[in-house]
Scaffold this active site. Structure first.
Site, PDB file in Angstrom:
ATOM      1  N   CYS A   1       1.740   2.534  -7.816  1.00 48.41           N
ATOM      2  CA  CYS A   1       0.709   1.554  -7.492  1.00 48.41           C
ATOM      3  C   CYS A   1      -0.303   2.132  -6.498  1.00 48.41           C
ATOM      4  O   CYS A   1      -0.984   3.090  -6.789  1.00 48.41           O
ATOM      5  CB  CYS A   1       1.367   0.263  -7.009  1.00 48.41           C
ATOM      6  N   HIS A   2      -0.405   1.547  -5.297  1.00 45.89           N
ATOM      7  CA  HIS A   2      -1.342   2.012  -4.273  1.00 45.89           C
ATOM      8  C   HIS A   2      -0.776   3.145  -3.413  1.00 45.89           C
ATOM      9  O   HIS A   2      -1.478   3.687  -2.563  1.00 45.89           O
ATOM     10  CB  HIS A   2      -1.739   0.843  -3.360  1.00 45.89           C
TER      11      HIS A   2
END
Length: 180
Positions: free
Chosen positions: A110-111
């Site tokens: 994800c991030h």
């Protein structure tokens, strides 16, 4: 199998996307490994389900008290706040960088690649992430692709990346394969 292998999970004290912590954690345990929760502060780490507070998790170690040599691999869960905080803490960035310097496998979802950018370890690598990070990754010298999971062996170690919680099954399998 990960018998006898210890995998660090690095999280901020608040803001980790809970499922991106708990699913890879379960996968490491099911493969026979020992997961350890590492954070920038002792106590509890607050999980989130997107923007809503979820469960808390006991921190095993702080980045001030351990080093990469104690572990066989690293998982960087996402959530927006988690990697955004970690990339501002020099000890956390050094901890991440040490896994690359020592050639140990790293898995980020994800991030989480924001922390990899700060550690300056994405140049020349191919990876994926939450789509909003693609410009940041390209500006840092990475090749960004939109795939469920990317296993990059271009560089000093194996780097496993995925985009989002929907990719967790593939991410967990690729991560445990890299750690074995």
């Amino acid at each position: 199998m990960l018998d006898g292998k210890t995998i660090a999970f690095l999280v901020a004290p608040e803001g980790v996307e809970q499922v991106e912590l708990t699913e890879p954690w379960k996968a490491v345990k099911q493969a026979g490994g020992t997961p350890r929760l590492v954070s920038t502060a002792s106590g509890q780490a607050q999980g989130f389900n997107h923007l809503d507070k979820a469960d808390t998790f006991a921190v095993d170690d702080t980045v001030d008290d351990v080093d990469a040599a104690s572990f066989d691999g690293l998982v960087l869960p996402g959530g927006v706040a988690n990697p955004d905080f970690l990339r501002t803490v020099p000890q956390a960035v050094r901890f991440v960088r040490a896994f690359f310097d020592s050639g140990k496998p790293v898995a980020a979802i994800c991030h989480a690649p924001w922390t990899l950018i700060e550690a300056d370890v994405v140049r020349g690598r191919t990876l994926t992430s939450w789509p909003s990070l693609q410009t940041d990754l390209r500006n840092a010298g990475a090749t960004w692709v939109d795939k469920e999971v990317v296993v990059c062996t271009e560089g000093p170690n194996t780097l496993v990346t995925s985009r989002k919680p929907d990719d967790l099954k593939a991410f967990c399998q690729a991560a445990t394969d890299a750690f074995s």
